[in-house]
Design a protein around this motif. Structure first.
Motif, PDB file in Angstrom:
ATOM      1  N   LYS A  53       5.434  -0.190   4.708  1.00 50.04           N
ATOM      2  CA  LYS A  53       5.080   1.197   4.680  1.00 50.04           C
ATOM      3  C   LYS A  53       5.623   1.742   3.518  1.00 50.04           C
ATOM      4  O   LYS A  53       6.128   3.227   3.594  1.00 50.04           O
ATOM      5  N   LYS A  54       5.641   1.025   2.322  1.00 53.42           N
ATOM      6  CA  LYS A  54       6.285   1.797   1.070  1.00 53.42           C
ATOM      7  C   LYS A  54       7.692   2.078   1.178  1.00 53.42           C
ATOM      8  O   LYS A  54       8.097   2.643   0.109  1.00 53.42           O
ATOM      9  N   THR A  55       8.580   1.553   1.916  1.00 60.53           N
ATOM     10  CA  THR A  55       9.976   1.892   2.162  1.00 60.53           C
ATOM     11  C   THR A  55      10.800   0.749   1.247  1.00 60.53           C
ATOM     12  O   THR A  55      11.823   1.054   1.100  1.00 60.53           O
ATOM     13  N   TYR A  56      10.220  -0.274   1.149  1.00 57.25           N
ATOM     14  CA  TYR A  56      11.242  -1.570   0.384  1.00 57.25           C
ATOM     15  C   TYR A  56      11.248  -1.240  -1.070  1.00 57.25           C
ATOM     16  O   TYR A  56      10.202  -1.080  -1.637  1.00 57.25           O
ATOM     17  N   GLY A  57      12.328  -0.983  -1.624  1.00 61.39           N
ATOM     18  CA  GLY A  57      12.241  -1.198  -3.150  1.00 61.39           C
ATOM     19  C   GLY A  57      12.628  -2.728  -3.741  1.00 61.39           C
ATOM     20  O   GLY A  57      12.503  -3.629  -2.876  1.00 61.39           O
ATOM     21  N   SER A  58      12.951  -2.899  -4.832  1.00 59.84           N
ATOM     22  CA  SER A  58      13.224  -3.961  -5.497  1.00 59.84           C
ATOM     23  C   SER A  58      14.356  -5.085  -4.690  1.00 59.84           C
ATOM     24  O   SER A  58      14.119  -6.189  -4.518  1.00 59.84           O
ATOM     25  N   PRO A  59      15.573  -4.341  -4.204  1.00 57.94           N
ATOM     26  CA  PRO A  59      16.305  -5.223  -3.391  1.00 57.94           C
ATOM     27  C   PRO A  59      15.894  -5.870  -2.128  1.00 57.94           C
ATOM     28  O   PRO A  59      16.109  -7.039  -2.038  1.00 57.94           O
ATOM     29  N   ARG A  60      15.134  -5.170  -1.496  1.00 59.75           N
ATOM     30  CA  ARG A  60      14.633  -5.637  -0.340  1.00 59.75           C
ATOM     31  C   ARG A  60      13.499  -6.507  -0.357  1.00 59.75           C
ATOM     32  O   ARG A  60      13.297  -7.563   0.239  1.00 59.75           O
ATOM     33  N   ILE A  61      12.398  -6.237  -1.289  1.00 58.60           N
ATOM     34  CA  ILE A  61      11.542  -7.398  -1.732  1.00 58.60           C
ATOM     35  C   ILE A  61      11.986  -8.649  -2.138  1.00 58.60           C
ATOM     36  O   ILE A  61      11.577  -9.588  -1.980  1.00 58.60           O
ATOM     37  N   ALA A  87       7.429   2.106  -5.912  1.00 57.50           N
ATOM     38  CA  ALA A  87       8.872   2.648  -5.742  1.00 57.50           C
ATOM     39  C   ALA A  87       9.025   2.879  -4.179  1.00 57.50           C
ATOM     40  O   ALA A  87       8.162   3.447  -3.449  1.00 57.50           O
ATOM     41  N   GLY A  88      10.125   2.264  -3.771  1.00 54.21           N
ATOM     42  CA  GLY A  88      10.487   2.676  -2.405  1.00 54.21           C
ATOM     43  C   GLY A  88      10.613   3.830  -2.141  1.00 54.21           C
ATOM     44  O   GLY A  88      11.349   4.559  -2.801  1.00 54.21           O
ATOM     45  N   ILE A  89      10.244   4.300  -0.836  1.00 57.46           N
ATOM     46  CA  ILE A  89      10.207   5.543  -0.573  1.00 57.46           C
ATOM     47  C   ILE A  89      11.645   5.482   0.328  1.00 57.46           C
ATOM     48  O   ILE A  89      11.749   4.763   1.295  1.00 57.46           O
ATOM     49  N   GLN A  90      12.809   6.452   0.046  1.00 55.53           N
ATOM     50  CA  GLN A  90      13.882   6.342   0.882  1.00 55.53           C
ATOM     51  C   GLN A  90      13.771   7.218   2.137  1.00 55.53           C
ATOM     52  O   GLN A  90      13.464   8.397   1.948  1.00 55.53           O
ATOM     53  N   LYS A  91      14.071   6.865   3.289  1.00 56.95           N
ATOM     54  CA  LYS A  91      13.990   7.719   4.563  1.00 56.95           C
ATOM     55  C   LYS A  91      15.184   8.706   4.324  1.00 56.95           C
ATOM     56  O   LYS A  91      16.455   8.353   4.094  1.00 56.95           O
ATOM     57  N   ARG A  92      15.156   9.983   4.573  1.00 58.24           N
ATOM     58  CA  ARG A  92      16.273  10.801   4.781  1.00 58.24           C
ATOM     59  C   ARG A  92      17.051  10.655   5.932  1.00 58.24           C
ATOM     60  O   ARG A  92      16.303  10.685   7.159  1.00 58.24           O
ATOM     61  N   LYS A  93      18.451  10.753   5.754  1.00 61.07           N
ATOM     62  CA  LYS A  93      19.065  10.709   7.114  1.00 61.07           C
ATOM     63  C   LYS A  93      19.107  11.949   7.818  1.00 61.07           C
ATOM     64  O   LYS A  93      19.102  12.849   7.185  1.00 61.07           O
TER      65      LYS A  93
END
Length: 136
Positions: A53-61, A87-93
């Motif tokens: 769901k577009k949350t993964y960036g290069s490290p996780r991929i 580009a991975g979308i970072q979830k806000r805490k």
């Protein structure tokens, strides 16, 4: 007029630093192993990216592809993701902004949800929770 009509293939290949066989292979529509690997890797990156769901960036991929035994480097994944505009979308805490259980003084509710006005500038309301104080 094409450059191949003006110059020999050998000269063009020397200037472009590629082999003559690579030129003819490209002209026939065949792509090399590297290009084929890049297309497959791009498809895997896009599948993993949209699967997250577009949350993964290069490290996780990179970790996901490594777990599937796909040969690649993280820097190459970064390059492909940039080319594809991914580009991975970072979830806000989640941040707690209200603490209802405290012994601090609380202002009286004078307005008591009565928003009807008899004249202009009679009642004003605002939210100042964004202002940092020593009390928290």
């Amino acid at each position: 007029m094409h450059l191949s009509e003006q110059y020999s293939v050998r000269t063009l290949c020397r200037v472009l630093d590629c082999s003559i066989s690579a030129y003819y292979s490209w002209k026939k529509g065949h792509s090399g192993k590297r290009e084929c690997h890049k297309r497959k890797l791009t498809a895997l990156i896009r599948t993993t990216y949209f699967g997250s769901k577009k949350t993964y960036g290069s490290p996780r991929i990179y970790q996901a592809l490594k777990a599937e035994s796909v040969r690649c480097s993280r820097s190459y994944i970064i390059k492909i993701m940039q080319q594809q505009g991914l580009a991975g979308i970072q979830k806000r805490k989640y941040a707690v902004t209200t603490q209802s259980d405290h012994d601090l003084p609380v202002a009286d509710n004078i307005l008591n949800r009565n928003f009807k006005l008899e004249k202009i500038n009679q009642k004003w309301a605002t939210d100042i929770s964004y202002i940092q104080t020593n009390g928290g």
